[in-house]
Design an enzyme around this catalytic site. Structure first.
Site, PDB file in Angstrom:
ATOM      1  N   GLY A  43     -28.313  60.247 -77.321  1.00 52.61           N
ATOM      2  CA  GLY A  43     -27.151  59.835 -76.527  1.00 52.61           C
ATOM      3  C   GLY A  43     -25.998  60.809 -76.645  1.00 52.61           C
ATOM      4  N   CYS A  44     -25.722  61.237 -77.857  1.00 51.64           N
ATOM      5  CA  CYS A  44     -24.585  62.142 -78.084  1.00 51.64           C
ATOM      6  C   CYS A  44     -24.835  63.505 -77.436  1.00 51.64           C
ATOM      7  CB  CYS A  44     -24.325  62.287 -79.583  1.00 51.64           C
ATOM      8  SG  CYS A  44     -23.865  60.716 -80.360  1.00 51.64           S
TER       9      CYS A  44
END
Length: 150
Positions: A43-44
């Site tokens: 996600g990051c």
């Protein structure tokens, strides 16, 4: 999460090159200040690469992007180089900025409670006032949504 209309807390944190940065030095520009849990996680990475791809458009609108996590300067440097990120990543292992912006939260992961960074993005005005605050943002959608806010 801090409220829109309040003064954004200043910070003094090292970036991925070890240079200490403050919010004060970005006066006169809009600042997209986003908090994320960890370098090199799916996600990051999606979120950071999204901001990276749109960075020229942010600059056209007199805005800069700053990412903050509790990862080390060295971790940020590797993350920046691996994905050619064109913006500043701040290292906050002491959680001073993370707590000042009220993004250190209890999280529930598969029934296990722990403390961590809640993915949050702030839009800060040229004068250092929080214009908008977005909590629990979706990593992949966040960069385009922030560009729309400008």
């Amino acid at each position: 999460m801090l409220e829109a209309g309040t003064k954004a807390p200043d910070f003094q944190l090292p970036d991925q090159d070890g240079t200490v940065r403050t919010l004060e030095e970005y006066k006169g520009k809009k600042v997209i200040l986003y908090f994320y849990p960890r370098d090199n996680t799916p996600g990051c990475t999606k979120q950071a690469c999204g901001f990276g791809e749109l960075y020229p458009q942010f600059m056209e609108k007199n805005a800069i992007v700053i990412g903050v996590s509790k990862d080390s300067v060295a971790s940020h440097k590797k993350f920046e180089e691996k994905f050619q990120l064109p913006f500043t990543l701040l290292s906050d292992p002491e959680l001073t900025c993370i707590k000042a912006y009220d993004v250190w939260k209890e999280k529930n992961n598969y029934g296990k409670k722990s403390m961590g960074v809640e993915r949050t993005t702030y839009l800060i005005s040229e004068e250092g006032i929080i214009e908008k605050a977005f909590g629990r943002v979706r990593a992949a959608e966040n960069p385009a949504k922030m560009l729309e806010q400008l």
